[in-house]
Scaffold this active site. Sequence first.
Site, mmCIF file in Angstrom:
data_model
loop_
_atom_site.group_PDB
_atom_site.id
_atom_site.type_symbol
_atom_site.label_atom_id
_atom_site.label_comp_id
_atom_site.label_asym_id
_atom_site.label_seq_id
_atom_site.Cartn_x
_atom_site.Cartn_y
_atom_site.Cartn_z
ATOM 1 N N TYR A 53 11.320 36.772 6.390
ATOM 2 C CA TYR A 53 10.678 36.579 5.086
ATOM 3 C C TYR A 53 10.465 37.881 4.345
ATOM 4 O O TYR A 53 10.236 38.909 4.948
ATOM 5 C CB TYR A 53 9.326 35.886 5.255
ATOM 6 C CG TYR A 53 9.382 34.515 5.877
ATOM 7 C CD1 TYR A 53 10.566 33.775 5.917
ATOM 8 C CD2 TYR A 53 8.253 33.947 6.446
ATOM 9 C CE1 TYR A 53 10.613 32.525 6.499
ATOM 10 C CE2 TYR A 53 8.284 32.684 7.030
ATOM 11 C CZ TYR A 53 9.468 31.983 7.060
ATOM 12 O OH TYR A 53 9.505 30.740 7.633
ATOM 13 N N GLY A 241 8.877 21.445 -2.540
ATOM 14 C CA GLY A 241 8.379 21.175 -3.876
ATOM 15 C C GLY A 241 8.960 19.935 -4.532
ATOM 16 O O GLY A 241 8.464 19.487 -5.577
ATOM 17 N N LEU A 243 8.829 16.838 -3.617
ATOM 18 C CA LEU A 243 7.932 15.683 -3.582
ATOM 19 C C LEU A 243 6.813 15.771 -4.619
ATOM 20 O O LEU A 243 6.039 14.830 -4.768
ATOM 21 C CB LEU A 243 7.350 15.503 -2.180
ATOM 22 C CG LEU A 243 8.294 14.806 -1.187
ATOM 23 C CD1 LEU A 243 7.809 14.973 0.242
ATOM 24 C CD2 LEU A 243 8.451 13.329 -1.540
#
Length: 348
Positions: A53, A241, A243
């Site tokens: 990340y 994102g 949903l």
Amino acid sequence: MKQRELGRTGVMVSEICLGTMTFGQQNTEAEGHSQLDMALDHGINFIDTAELYSIPPRAETYGATETIIGSWLKAKGGRDKLVIASKVVGRGNSPWFRPEGEETRLDAKQIRYAVEGSLRRLGTDYIDLYQLHWPDRKIGIFGSGGTTFRDLSTDNEIPIEETLAVLGELVAEGKIRHVGLSNETAWGVSKFLSASAQGGPRVVSIQNAYNLINRTFEIGLAEMALREQVGLLAYSPLAQGYLTGKYLNGARPEGARTTLFNRGQRYEKPGVDVAIEAYMDLAKDEGLDPVQLAVAFVTSRPFVTSNIIGATSLEQLETVLGSTDLIITPELEAKINDIHQVHSNPAP
């Protein structure tokens, strides 16, 4: 905030875990610190990160998220009250992860290198949960493999026993405390458990995608998780994102992840939009926030140890945290399952 046991370790973690992969690209250091502060204020003690990340992975941002968490830990203190999870990348061809620019593998040399880097960036002496981000085996991951196992390719695999052995050494040295898997299959979990029975550390968790439009974990892994106490750390409870409904009909809101990075193909398959619309309609009929409905469903599953949530703003984070007040009643679950029966796993 309720807590649940991490495997058989006796370590208690909050039922909501703060995911941090936006720190360093979509979120600045100051914004990341604010999210961490809010999470703690709401009773979260579990933080998930990875050497990979921030997302999307790039050479320029490799390790940025761990560095931001590290600066927050240095300023905030209280390391002993937190459970911090990180991950080592699996087999791949991103040259910036290793000094020689070599293919990343889950062998002893590379795992040791990765652990030392994460410890340095986090500014800590130990990592509570160290996870294999994806297998060394060549399998379909991150939605690329669908739901069908197609090809047995065993080319040049690092044996699971070798990977587990170095993790055991790191546990003995106190650099990591517990071991977990991620993006793994039922076969992989069973092999790691078998290998641990010969003397290696026992895996305590598995971090896989799980949400209303991808419930494939239930097919083979849920029973494994419950019977073996290798609980799910569910990622993408909002399907990256999708949903929320913000991407319906091809919409691309300014500043949204898919708009910025075009990495949402897992959630753009045939049948996804109609399934999302059905869940949005259910939320409207029940007078519920669709975000909180989706997140609360994941948290309510008995095989879930913790639900990894993420946000790019404090407003989004506050909404998601509010999901802990929503109870998935048997009647509501039945309505969710009726939709699932018709629109089963369109985004595996």
